[in-house]
Scaffold this motif. Structure first.
Motif, short mmCIF file in Angstrom:
data_model
loop_
_atom_site.label_atom_id
_atom_site.label_comp_id
_atom_site.label_asym_id
_atom_site.label_seq_id
_atom_site.Cartn_x
_atom_site.Cartn_y
_atom_site.Cartn_z
N SER A 108 -5.64 -4.28 13.44
CA SER A 108 -4.26 -3.86 13.66
C SER A 108 -3.35 -4.47 12.59
O SER A 108 -3.33 -5.69 12.40
CB SER A 108 -3.77 -4.27 15.05
N PHE A 109 -2.63 -3.57 11.89
CA PHE A 109 -1.58 -3.95 10.96
C PHE A 109 -0.22 -3.47 11.48
O PHE A 109 0.67 -3.14 10.71
CB PHE A 109 -1.82 -3.32 9.58
N ALA A 110 -0.05 -3.41 12.79
CA ALA A 110 1.17 -2.88 13.37
C ALA A 110 2.39 -3.66 12.89
O ALA A 110 2.41 -4.89 12.91
CB ALA A 110 1.10 -2.95 14.90
N GLY A 111 3.40 -2.93 12.41
CA GLY A 111 4.64 -3.56 11.97
C GLY A 111 4.51 -4.37 10.70
O GLY A 111 5.45 -5.08 10.32
N ALA A 112 3.39 -4.27 10.01
CA ALA A 112 3.17 -5.06 8.80
C ALA A 112 3.86 -4.44 7.59
O ALA A 112 4.19 -3.26 7.57
CB ALA A 112 1.68 -5.21 8.52
N GLY A 113 4.07 -5.26 6.55
CA GLY A 113 4.54 -4.79 5.26
C GLY A 113 3.39 -4.84 4.27
O GLY A 113 2.83 -5.91 4.05
N ILE A 114 3.01 -3.68 3.73
CA ILE A 114 1.88 -3.60 2.80
C ILE A 114 2.38 -2.97 1.51
O ILE A 114 2.74 -1.79 1.49
CB ILE A 114 0.72 -2.79 3.41
N HIS A 115 2.41 -3.74 0.43
CA HIS A 115 3.03 -3.26 -0.81
C HIS A 115 2.15 -3.53 -2.02
O HIS A 115 1.62 -4.64 -2.19
CB HIS A 115 4.39 -3.94 -0.99
N ASP A 116 1.97 -2.47 -2.83
CA ASP A 116 1.20 -2.57 -4.08
C ASP A 116 -0.20 -3.11 -3.85
O ASP A 116 -0.69 -3.97 -4.59
CB ASP A 116 1.95 -3.45 -5.09
N CYS A 117 -0.87 -2.59 -2.82
CA CYS A 117 -2.23 -3.01 -2.51
C CYS A 117 -3.20 -1.87 -2.80
O CYS A 117 -2.81 -0.71 -2.95
CB CYS A 117 -2.34 -3.42 -1.04
N ASN A 118 -4.49 -2.20 -2.87
CA ASN A 118 -5.51 -1.20 -3.16
C ASN A 118 -6.64 -1.31 -2.14
O ASN A 118 -7.38 -2.29 -2.12
CB ASN A 118 -6.05 -1.42 -4.58
N PHE A 119 -6.75 -0.27 -1.27
CA PHE A 119 -7.80 -0.19 -0.26
C PHE A 119 -8.90 0.80 -0.67
O PHE A 119 -9.71 1.19 0.16
CB PHE A 119 -7.22 0.31 1.07
N SER A 163 3.93 0.78 0.78
CA SER A 163 4.41 1.37 -0.46
C SER A 163 3.49 1.03 -1.62
O SER A 163 2.85 -0.03 -1.63
CB SER A 163 5.84 0.88 -0.77
N GLY A 164 3.42 1.95 -2.61
CA GLY A 164 2.66 1.70 -3.82
C GLY A 164 1.21 1.35 -3.58
O GLY A 164 0.62 0.58 -4.34
N THR A 165 0.61 1.93 -2.54
CA THR A 165 -0.73 1.52 -2.10
C THR A 165 -1.71 2.68 -2.14
O THR A 165 -1.37 3.80 -1.78
CB THR A 165 -0.64 0.91 -0.68
N SER A 166 -2.93 2.40 -2.58
CA SER A 166 -3.98 3.41 -2.69
C SER A 166 -5.02 3.24 -1.59
O SER A 166 -5.49 2.13 -1.34
CB SER A 166 -4.66 3.30 -4.05
N PHE A 167 -5.37 4.37 -0.96
CA PHE A 167 -6.47 4.43 0.01
C PHE A 167 -7.56 5.38 -0.50
O PHE A 167 -8.41 5.83 0.27
CB PHE A 167 -5.95 4.94 1.36
N ASN A 168 -7.57 5.68 -1.78
CA ASN A 168 -8.44 6.70 -2.35
C ASN A 168 -9.92 6.48 -2.03
O ASN A 168 -10.40 5.34 -1.97
CB ASN A 168 -8.27 6.76 -3.87
N ASN A 169 -10.62 7.61 -1.83
CA ASN A 169 -12.08 7.61 -1.64
C ASN A 169 -12.50 6.76 -0.44
O ASN A 169 -13.56 6.11 -0.47
CB ASN A 169 -12.79 7.10 -2.90
#
Length: 200
Positions: free
Chosen positions: A115-126, A142-148
């Motif tokens: 759970s990342f509920a209410g989290a701030g996730i910025h400029d990350c790469n998943f 924001s600025g985050t990739s979930f590609n592939n």
């Protein structure tokens, strides 16, 4: 001490209601020497590649290498991570609610039932990850990739997505109800199998 199945919660001895840090009877806010406590936890993590039932709520980690670690049943609520490496990490049944991830590498990870509920996730790469049954409800991303990535049955309900990419992702049963989206790339993903309304 409260025992909730696989989770053991030790309330802070100061009476604030926050969970105490693993190995101590106070929460991070009430530590007399928070820097020393941070170093203790980092040393413990550095020596323990498979970590279970860790509670570090409220701590801030910078430039820490968690790559290829395994975390089970851990409590990272209100915890901040800056420039941390989670590449190849395996995480199960853990909480990052109302925390913050900035400029973190979470590629090739296997994260399920988080759970990342209410989290701030910025400029990350998943990218290139298994992101299954993960709750991003109400998160600001924001600025985050979930590609592939395989994102089966994950939830972005009421999340704020800005300049994120979901290229070539499995979006089957991914919930996007009430999600704000700005400049989102879903190229080559099965968006028709995602859910955009709250199920009744």
């Amino acid at each position: 001490m409260l025992n909730l199945g696989m989770f053991t919660i030790n309330p802070c001895a100061a009476g604030c209601g926050r969970p105490s840090i693993t190995g101590y009877n106070l929460c991070f806010i009430h530590q007399a020497n928070p820097e020393q406590e941070y170093l203790r936890i980092c040393e413990y993590i550095g020596k323990t590649p498979v970590i279970k039932d860790l509670t570090v709520s409220g701590m801030r980690f910078e430039n820490i290498d968690f790559s290829n670690y395994c975390f089970y049943g851990c409590n990272f609520k209100e915890t901040s991570f800056f420039n941390c490496n989670f590449s190849g990490v395996k995480i199960r049944m853990s909480f990052f609610d109302f925390g913050e991830l900035n400029n973190c590498d979470i590629t090739k990870s296997d994260i399920q039932f988080l759970s990342f509920a209410g989290a701030g996730i910025h400029d990350c790469n998943f990218s290139d990850s298994e992101i299954v049954h993960v709750n991003f409800e109400g998160a600001s991303i924001s600025g985050t990739s979930f590609n592939n990535s395989n994102m089966y049955n994950s939830r972005f309900i009421s999340a704020d997505l800005d300049k994120c990419t979901f290229v070539n992702c499995n979006l089957k049963r991914v919930h996007f109800a009430n999600t704000k989206q700005n400049v989102i790339n879903f190229k080559s993903s099965n968006t028709a199998e995602a859910i955009y309304e709250v199920e009744e």
